[in-house]
Design a protein around this motif. Structure first.
Motif: not given
Ligand code: SF4
Ligand code: SF4
Lengths: 320, 446
Positions: B53-59, B62, B67-68, B125-128, B131
């Motif tokens: 959550l803090r750093d983004g899905l980039g951790v 993917l 990207q899945w 898996d969701m970026g946001r 939402r």
């Protein structure tokens, strides 16, 4: 034939016509804006020589002059502005049908288009809205450079699959992204057969710097972590009657951009105008992988009679 | 029933069954250690999610091409495994196959736990994830994701009912027996027993409800996995663009589901000392069922891989080469042979359908099933139509990170916690149905 031939439309007139029309439509778009005093002063501010009076567009589309001293920005919530940008961004520019033509014979991989695009859209160096690829279709065919933006498909698989209407198609043919809506499921990335979409895996470049900037759906900035981005056909520039960032920054005349309804495209480098249909007809224009049924809006002119050397064999990496 | 017992015999028999099946709820042998272990994993998982959550899905590993990855594979695996509830309770139940009685609650518990956490996997898996409500506020019906959300929710609800309604008589029994349990636990039993007094009207109602639900869950279960397969099949991607993905996924689902049930049977039988209830004969039957399911799945695999491989269309060729002989070959052959073909062949022979061998084989099948999902999700994305160029090396290769692995394990831990709780509060083998089957008079079961 020496190179892919543009058909210049009766001298300079065609070009002026086209640009004029672009300008008119940009004006209409702004005029329609509610809360336009702010928007207009921000985007279309025109000061008179003495600096005492300015012309602004009112919400009902009147052009009025007001003393500059009395002009103050309406301290509206940022959201209102975003709402307005959002509304016109989702609607698109009426009467237009944007189209891009990429002349592969002229591309020498200068990558100026990429640089201009990444600067405008606050992208990191590895994030591409447009990416120039080295292509080699089969073993004995010649390699060539192929700039690849989003094709703004008329039957866009990416739009079909989006669960929340965060990516959508406008009346002028542009496929945009609303990163205030996007939930980051990345189904659209899976669905796009042209790998046109990218994702903000991390905090976007300079997100701290731009965090107070109202979100413009036509420019997709500020970029947001956890959401999608991709080529937008520079919808913000089109609204202002200008050519897209990539198109106008190419030094080699690769790009033509224009309106299919008017059947006119303008070359981003030379600024000459041509009939779109004629350009495609005379040069064997095609769309990429059209058998997928996506109906791309970006056309390619084949890389014949190249004016620059072909990419070296050693750079070629095919599918693997 | 021909082995009908007198009232007195019935009472004795029931008491004996109750004793056997309720005993595990009271003994805490190793239970604390197990819970501690789960909690530890849970905390690690939450920390990993905090980082994401803090750093983004980039951790995760993917990136824009792959990207899945593990999360989505995990989602498919979860949905797949949850289908077992439908197979055991509904299909076999409606066919009146007698030996499934002691297995129904195990199957339903597994189904419910996996289905519930499938939704959590998607949120991971969701970026946001913030939402997530947009799916309901701004949902668009033409997106398969909406279909998936709808059917998975429906499936969770029906599975829950299929777990709770047959629980009513047992809850009544527990209410009577578990008088030393904490207040809240007794309250649960009281609530779930729904004033059960074992009159024929109540039996009729309960049987009818189960029957209706058992019928309803069949199309729902087929829908959840078919729609899940469409998340892939509805794209134009090589390797996903297939017309048989629906049945291919459903048949694969039964393979992993049967394997999970065999594993759970083995675990409960030994730890809960249920040898008289979950017998060798049950392993034998389930082993046979697994052979059948493996065979069907193998058939679909043949169609899915062999037919395109025969043609070797350009883009598909790259994909298949990567699977057959390229960087995915190791995992591909390990899952196809070690996780499918060899288990199937072994299980054809009766000695391998004894509890221990069947358990070991099922573990292989299950692990294979998980990796098979990864093989369906990831390699396709490494072979798009247009070449992958001008991006860093890690955009092309996919090497899952520690955070990603932790967050793949997290929902599995969740599943284990749900199963642990259910098996701690309720007898994992239904008392009343077992008693009924052994000829106990219906009127005493309360
Ligand atoms: S190129 Fe891809 S992202 Fe662009 S419109 Fe077509 S499918 Fe959508
Ligand atoms: S990632 Fe965003 S734009 Fe793409 S499908 Fe999901 S919600 Fe829509």
């Amino acid at each position: 034939m020496e190179e892919n031939n543009p058909i210049i439309e009766s001298g300079d007139e065609g070009r002026r016509n086209f640009l004029k029309k672009l300008g008119i439509f940009a004006g209409v778009g702004v005029a329609a804006a509610a809360g336009a005093v702010y928007v207009a002063s921000d985007y279309e501010e025109k000061k008179n020589p003495e600096g005492k009076k300015v012309r602004v567009l009112t919400a009902d589309g009147q052009l009025v002059e007001v003393p500059e001293s009395e002009l103050q920005k309406i301290e509206q919530e940022e959201l209102d502005i975003e709402d307005e940008l959002q509304r016109r961004g989702r609607e698109g520019i009426a009467g237009k049908s944007w189209v891009m033509v990429i002349d592969l014979a002229k591309c020498r991989n200068a990558r100026m288009c990429i640089a201009a695009c990444q600067a405008a859209h606050q992208l990191r160096p590895e994030q591409y809205h447009i990416n120039t690829l080295v292509m080699k279709d089969s073993e004995h065919s010649a390699p060539y450079y192929m700039p690849k933006p989003c094709y703004h498909c008329d039957n866009p698989p990416c739009v079909k699959v989006c669960p929340v209407n965060a990516t959508f198609k406008r009346q002028d043919g542009i496929v945009l992204i609303d990163n205030l809506r996007c939930i980051g499921c990345r189904f659209c990335v899976a669905a796009c057969p042209y790998s046109a979409r990218i994702f903000n895996w991390f905090e976007p470049r300079d997100s701290e710097k731009y965090k107070d900037q109202p979100y413009d759906v036509e420019l997709n900035v500020p970029q947001k972590k956890g959401t999608i981005s991709k080529c937008l056909f520079s919808a913000d520039r089109l609204r202002k009657g200008e050519l897209p960032y990539c198109v106008s920054s190419c030094p080699n005349g690769v790009y033509w951009f224009g309106d299919m309804n008017e059947d006119v495209v303008v070359n981003g480098t030379t600024k000459e105008a041509a009939r779109f249909s004629q350009l495609i007809k005379d040069n064997g224009g095609y769309t990429y992988l059209e058998e997928l049924g996506t109906k791309p809006r970006v056309y390619y002119l084949p890389p014949k009679n190249r004016i620059f050397p072909a990419p070296g064999e050693e750079q070629v990496s095919s599918h693997s | 029933m021909d082995n009908h017992l007198s009232l007195e015999e019935s009472r004795q028999k029931l008491t004996q069954i109750e004793n056997d099946l309720i005993r595990p709820l009271k003994s805490h042998n190793g239970f604390e250690m197990w819970v501690l272990f789960l909690l530890l994993l849970l905390i690690l998982g939450f920390y990993a999610y905090y980082l994401q959550l803090r750093d983004g899905l980039g951790v995760t590993a993917l990136r824009d091409y792959v990207q899945w990855g593990m999360y989505i594979s995990n989602f498919v695996f979860f949905v797949a495994t949850s289908l077992i509830g439908m197979l055991i309770t509904s299909v076999l139940g409606l066919l009146r196959i007698p030996w499934i009685t002691p297995l129904t609650r195990i199957a339903e518990t597994i189904a419910l736990a996996f289905a519930m956490f499938a939704g959590i996997v998607i949120i991971i898996d969701m970026g946001r994830p913030d939402r997530f409500p947009y799916l309901f506020l701004h949902g668009r019906l033409q997106s398969p994701i909406l279909w998936d959300v709808t059917v998975v929710t429906t499936y969770v609800i029906i599975s829950m009912l299929l777990l709770l309604i047959p629980m009513i008589p047992d809850a009544a029994i527990l209410r009577r027996r578990m008088t030393d349990a904490p207040k809240w636990q007794q309250a649960i039993y009281k609530f779930l027993s729904a004033n059960w007094i074992a009159v024929p009207e109540q039996y009729a109602l309960i049987k009818k409800s189960i029957r209706v639900l058992a019928i309803l869950i069949i199309p729902t279960a087929l829908a959840i996995h078919t729609v899940t397969s469409w998340l892939f099949a509805s794209t134009l991607r090589v390797g996903w663009d297939s017309t048989i993905f629906g049945p291919y996924f459903v048949s694969g689902a039964f393979v992993s589901g049967v394997a999970v049930v065999i594993i759970a049977m083995y675990f409960f039988r030994n730890n809960y000392k249920l040898h008289n209830y979950i017998t060798d004969a049950h392993f034998n039957r389930m082993g046979q069922l697994l052979v059948l399911m493996c065979f069907i799945y193998l058939y679909f695999n043949l169609n899915e891989y062999f037919v395109p491989a025969y043609k070797m269309r350009k883009a598909e060729g790259h994909h298949l080469e990567a699977l057959f002989t390229g960087n995915w070959a190791g995992i591909f052959w390990a899952t196809q042979l070690g996780g499918l073909l060899i288990p199937m062949l072994l299980l054809i022979f009766k000695p391998f359908r004894k509890p221990l061998p069947a358990f070991i084989i099922s573990v292989f099948v299950l692990v294979g099933a998980w990796f098979k999902r990864l093989l369906i999700v990831v390699p396709t994305q490494q072979h798009p139509y247009l070449p992958i160029q001008n991006v860093p090396e890690n955009f092309i290769t996919y090497k899952p990170t520690g955070v990603e692995i932790m967050l793949t394990i997290l929902p599995m831990v969740g599943v284990l916690i749900v199963i642990t709780i259910i098996a701690k509060l309720f007898p994992i083998v239904p008392i009343w149905e077992t008693a009924h089957e052994q000829g106990v008079d219906e009127s005493v079961i309360k």
